[in-house]
Design an enzyme around this catalytic site. Structure first.
Site, PDB file in Angstrom:
ATOM      1  N   GLU A 170      -7.165 -20.987 -16.192  1.00 15.99           N
ATOM      2  CA  GLU A 170      -7.538 -21.643 -14.934  1.00 15.99           C
ATOM      3  C   GLU A 170      -8.667 -22.616 -15.233  1.00 15.99           C
ATOM      4  OE1 GLU A 170      -9.091 -20.640 -10.442  1.00 15.99           O
ATOM      5  OE2 GLU A 170     -10.058 -19.751 -12.175  1.00 15.99           O
ATOM      6  N   ASP A 215      -4.926 -10.672 -15.624  1.00 22.68           N
ATOM      7  CA  ASP A 215      -6.023 -11.603 -15.393  1.00 22.68           C
ATOM      8  C   ASP A 215      -7.164 -11.262 -16.348  1.00 22.68           C
ATOM      9  OD1 ASP A 215      -7.578 -13.576 -13.840  1.00 22.68           O
ATOM     10  OD2 ASP A 215      -6.156 -13.091 -12.240  1.00 22.68           O
ATOM     11  N   HIS A 245      -3.842 -17.257  -4.683  1.00 20.73           N
ATOM     12  CA  HIS A 245      -4.732 -16.444  -3.842  1.00 20.73           C
ATOM     13  C   HIS A 245      -6.000 -17.193  -3.433  1.00 20.73           C
ATOM     14  CE1 HIS A 245      -6.383 -16.230  -7.802  1.00 20.73           C
ATOM     15  NE2 HIS A 245      -7.492 -15.685  -7.335  1.00 20.73           N
ATOM     16  N   ASP A 246      -6.225 -18.388  -3.978  1.00 23.20           N
ATOM     17  CA  ASP A 246      -7.404 -19.184  -3.621  1.00 23.20           C
ATOM     18  C   ASP A 246      -7.057 -20.378  -2.723  1.00 23.20           C
ATOM     19  OD1 ASP A 246      -9.103 -17.661  -5.250  1.00 23.20           O
ATOM     20  OD2 ASP A 246      -8.670 -18.907  -7.004  1.00 23.20           O
ATOM     21  N   ASP A 285       0.851  -1.196   0.000  1.00 17.03           N
ATOM     22  CA  ASP A 285       0.000   0.000   0.000  1.00 17.03           C
ATOM     23  C   ASP A 285       0.886   1.245   0.000  1.00 17.03           C
ATOM     24  OD1 ASP A 285      -1.898   1.947   0.402  1.00 17.03           O
ATOM     25  OD2 ASP A 285      -2.151   1.521   2.546  1.00 17.03           O
ATOM     26  N   ASP A 342      -9.373 -16.587 -16.019  1.00  8.61           N
ATOM     27  CA  ASP A 342     -10.152 -17.060 -14.879  1.00  8.61           C
ATOM     28  C   ASP A 342     -11.206 -18.092 -15.310  1.00  8.61           C
ATOM     29  OD1 ASP A 342     -10.673 -16.292 -11.968  1.00  8.61           O
ATOM     30  OD2 ASP A 342     -12.685 -16.105 -12.799  1.00  8.61           O
TER      31      ASP A 342
HETATM   32  C1  NOJ Z   1     -11.169 -18.098  -9.729  1.00 10.29           C
HETATM   33  C2  NOJ Z   1     -10.426 -17.006  -9.023  1.00 10.29           C
HETATM   34  O1  NOJ Z   1      -9.088 -17.380  -8.872  1.00 10.29           O
HETATM   35  C3  NOJ Z   1     -11.149 -16.775  -7.727  1.00 10.29           C
HETATM   36  O2  NOJ Z   1     -10.426 -15.940  -6.854  1.00 10.29           O
HETATM   37  C4  NOJ Z   1     -12.508 -16.227  -8.034  1.00 10.29           C
HETATM   38  O3  NOJ Z   1     -13.262 -16.142  -6.848  1.00 10.29           O
HETATM   39  C5  NOJ Z   1     -13.278 -17.123  -9.016  1.00 10.29           C
HETATM   40  N1  NOJ Z   1     -12.470 -17.624 -10.070  1.00 10.29           N
HETATM   41  C6  NOJ Z   1     -14.396 -16.345  -9.636  1.00 10.29           C
HETATM   42  O4  NOJ Z   1     -13.877 -15.360 -10.495  1.00 10.29           O
END
Ligand code: NOJ
Length: 560
Positions: free
Chosen positions: A256, A98, A329-330, A21, A199
Site C-alpha cells: 500500500e 496484512d 476498507h478505507d 459473526d 500497510d
Molecule cells: C492503511 C490502512 O489501510 C488503514 O486502514 C489504516 O488506518 C492505516 N494504514 C494505518 O495502519
C-alpha cells in the site's frame, strides 16, 4: 513478460470485523469467515486478502498490533486461523495476510519496554526525539488529526506517530528491528500463507533529521508526507526484506503506497529489482478531493479518471504490474462514488466491475462490492466508529467551530465507515451478520441488498461478477493484452481496447445515466466479433456506431 499466478488471479478483500459473526458478540470472526468460504469459492475468486487479525487493542480496528504472532481474541484463536488456512487451501484458495510494520500498537511489548527509559534495549525500536523550544520536535501532522508527536512524561521525550498516538512508528533505521520484522514474516510464511499486503509500506523510511515541513500559511501542524513517503532508504529496506524473508517462498506481495507515482511504482514492482509485485497507488482515489484534502469534496471528471488510469496502464505496461481497485476498507463504496447507487445501482455496479476487470492488472474485490453494497448515512456522529472520522469531526466541529451539517456531508461521501458496515447476508435482522448487536450498524438497505437475494437472482451483480472472473480464466487477452484508450476527451463514455496477437477486446462503458453512442473506428469495423459480457440484454448490432444505455457496459472480442 513473465507469467505469475498472481497476474491471473482475482483477489477478494475481507475486513474481518464486518464480514460474518459466528458467536453473537456483534463482531465478525474467523469461524464466521470459514462458514462463508463456499460462497467465495462459488464467486470464483482465487485469493483472499485478510485485513489484520492479530492481537490489537483496536484503536484503529487491528491496524494497531500488540502481538504480531497471535490472533485477536475477538476473532478467535490460532487454531481457528490454522483451520481457516487449511479450509482455504483445501478449496484451492490462497491467503495473503496484512503486514502492518510502519507502526505497532503502543501496547506492543516493544513499545512498553521502549518508553521505560532512554537506555532500554528497545528504545531504538521507535522514533524518539526531545522537544524543540518547548514544543514538538517538528510541525508534522498526524493522518488522524493533530500533531504527529506525542510527549511521554516518563522520559521527557516525544515519539513519532504518523497515525494515531496509539500507533507509534517503528524505527527502520535500527537493523535489530528490521530483523525482527523479517523473522515475524517467516513465522507466517512457514505456516503456509501465500503472501502479504503491506500497510503504508512506503512510509518506513524517513528523511534524515526529520525536518519541519514548509508552512507558508503558518498552520499549527502540516503534512510531513514528503519526508516520509518513498523516503531515501525505502528501496534498500524492501530489497533486504525480499532477500531475508520472501525470496525462498512462492508468494505475492502488494504494497500500500499513498503518494507513489508511476515512476516510483516501476521501481517498486520491476521484477528484476526484487522488491514487490504490485503497489496500491492512490492517484485515482484522490481525483475527487480538493486542495483541502480528502474531506474537501470535489466532483469527479471522467476525463481525469481516464487520463489517470491510462497513465498507469501505459506506465506499467512493460515493467511492473498494476493492482486494480475502486474501493476497500478505507474508501467509500464504489457504486456510490463512481456510479449511481439509486436508480441504476445494479447497472452501474456491473459497469464499474467490467471497467476494472477488463483492465490490465490484478483486480481486487472488496467484500460486498459483488452484491453492490452502498454508502451509508447515519443520523448522528455518535453512530460512527472510525478513528479518522471521529478525530476529524472533533477537530473541525468542536475545536474549529465548523458547521456540523457540512462536516457530516463529507463523512457521508468519504468516511471509512461507509465500507465497514457489516456484510449484508440476508434480509433477517442485522442482515444475518450477527445474532447480537453489531459493533457498527448495518446499512438499513439490507432488506433489498443482500447476498441471499443476489445468489438466487441469475441477473444479479453477484452472477455478473462470477462471469467476469470466469472470463479471465478463459481469455489470456484479459490478463496479458496491451491497453489503448479511444475517445480520451469524451466526458461520458470510457472506451478502451486490449490486444494480444490477433485478439482484441473492445470495452465500451457508459459512465452516465443517459443514452450515449460510440462511433466504431474504421479499422475495427466489419470484423468477426462476439459479445463476451454485457450488463443489458446484449445488443448484437456491430455496425459503424453503437448506442449505449445508461451505465451500459459491453465487451466485444474481435478477431483479426
Ligand atoms: C492503511 C490502512 O489501510 C488503514 O486502514 C489504516 O488506518 C492505516 N494504514 C494505518 O495502519
Amino acid at each position: 513478460m513473465k507469467k505469475h499466478w498472481w497476474k491471473e488471479s482475482v483477489i477478494y478483500q475481507i475486513y474481518p470485523r464486518s464480514f460474518m459473526d459466528s458467536n453473537g458478540d456483534g463482531i465478525g470472526d474467523i469461524p464466521g469467515i470459514i462458514s462463508k468460504l463456499d460462497y467465495l469459492k462459488d464467486l470464483g475468486i482465487d485469493v483472499i486478502w485478510l485485513s489484520p487479525v492479530y492481537k490489537s487493542p483496536n484503536d484503529d480496528n487491528g491496524y494497531d498490533i500488540s502481538d504480531y504472532r497471535d490472533i485477536m481474541d475477538d476473532f478467535g484463536t490460532m487454531a481457528d486461523w490454522e483451520l481457516l488456512l487449511k479450509e482455504m487451501h483445501d478449496r484451492g484458495l490462497k491467503l495473503i495476510m496484512d503486514l502492518v510494520v510502519n507502526h505497532s500498537s503502543d501496547e506492543h511489548e516493544w513499545f512498553v519496554e521502549s518508553r521505560k527509559s532512554k537506555d532500554n534495549p528497545y528504545r531504538d525500536y521507535y522514533i524518539w526525539r526531545p522537544g524543540k523550544d518547548g514544543k514538538e520536535p517538528n510541525n508534522w501532522q498526524s493522518t488522524f488529526s493533530g500533531s504527529a508527536w506525542q510527549f511521554d512524561e516518563n522520559t521527557g521525550e516525544y515519539y513519532l506517530h504518523i497515525f494515531s498516538k496509539k500507533q507509534p512508528d517503528l524505527n527502520w533505521e535500527n537493523p535489530k528491528l528490521r530483523q525482527e520484522v523479517h523473522e515475524m514474516m517467516k513465522f507466517w510464511l512457514d505456516k503456509g500463507i501465500d503472501g502479504f499486503r503491506m500497510d503504508v509500506i512506503n512510509f518506513i523510511s524517513k528523511v534524515d533529521g526529520l525536518p519541519d515541513a514548509p508552512n507558508p500559511e503558518g498552520k499549527k501542524y502540516v503534512s510531513g508526507s514528503r519526508y516520509f513517503m518513498n523516503g531515501p532508504k525505502i528501496h534498500d529496506y524492501l530489497q533486504e526484506m525480499h532477500r531475508e524473508a520472501l525470496a525462498q517462498y512462492d508468494v505475492m506481495t502488494v504494497g500500500e503506497m499513498p503518494g507513489a507515482n508511476v515512476e516510483e511504482a516501476k521501481l517498486y514492482t520491476d521484477d528484476s529489482r526484487n522488491e514487490l509485485n504490485m503497489v496500491f497507488q492512490f492517484e485515482h482515489v484522490d481525483l475527487d478531493s480538493g486542495p483541502g484534502g480528502k474531506w474537501d469534496l470535489k466532483p469527479l471528471k471522467l476525463t481525469d479518471l481516464k487520463n489517470n488510469f491510462t497513465k498507469w496502464q501505459k506506465g506499467l505496461e512493460d515493467i511492473g504490474w498494476n493492482s486494480l481497485y475502486l474501493n476497500n476498507h478505507d474508501q467509500p463504496r464504489m457504486v456510490s462514488r463512481f456510479g449511481d447507487d439509486k436508480e441504476y445501482r445494479v447497472e452501474s455496479a456491473k459497469m464499474l466491475g467490467t471497467f476494472l476487470h477488463m483492465l490490465k492488472g490484478t483486480p481486487y474485490i472488496y467484500q460486498g462490492e459483488e452484491i453492490g453494497m452502498t454508502n451509508v448515512r447515519f443520523d448522528s456522529i455518535e453512530d460512527y466508529k472510525d478513528i479518522e472520522t471521529l478525530n476529524m469531526y472533533n477537530e473541525k466541529v468542536n475545536q474549529n467551530g465548523e458547521n456540523p451539517a457540512k462536516v457530516m456531508e463529507s463523512i457521508y461521501v468519504k468516511g471509512r465507515d461507509n465500507a465497514r458496515t457489516p456484510f449484508q447476508w440476508d434480509d433477517s435482522e442485522h442482515g444475518g451478520f450477527t445474532t447480537g448487536t453489531p459493533w457498527l450498524q448495518v446499512n438499513p438497505n439490507y432488506t433489498a441488498i443482500n447476498a441471499e437475494q443476489a445468489v438466487e437472482d441469475e441477473s444479479s451483480i453477484f452472477h455478473y461478477y462470477r462471469k467476469l472472473i470466469q472470463l479471465r480464466k478463459e481469455h489470456p487477452v484479459i490478463v496479458h493484452g496491451s491497453y489503448d484508450i479511444l475517445v480520451p476527451e469524451d466526458e461520458s463514455i470510457y472506451v478502451y481496447t486490449r490486444t494480444l496477437e490477433s485478439q482484441k477486446l473492445l470495452v465500451l462503458l457508459n459512465f452516465t445515466n443517459e443514452d450515449q453512442s460510440f462511433d466504431i473506428p474504421a479499422d475495427l469495423q466489419g470484423k468477426k466479433n462476439e459479445i463476451l459480457i454485457s450488463n443489458y440484454e446484449a445488443n448484437t448490432e456491430y455496425g459503424s456506431a453503437i448506442s449505449l444505455k445508461p451505465y451500459e457496459a459491453i465487451v466485444y472480442l474481435i478477431q483479426d
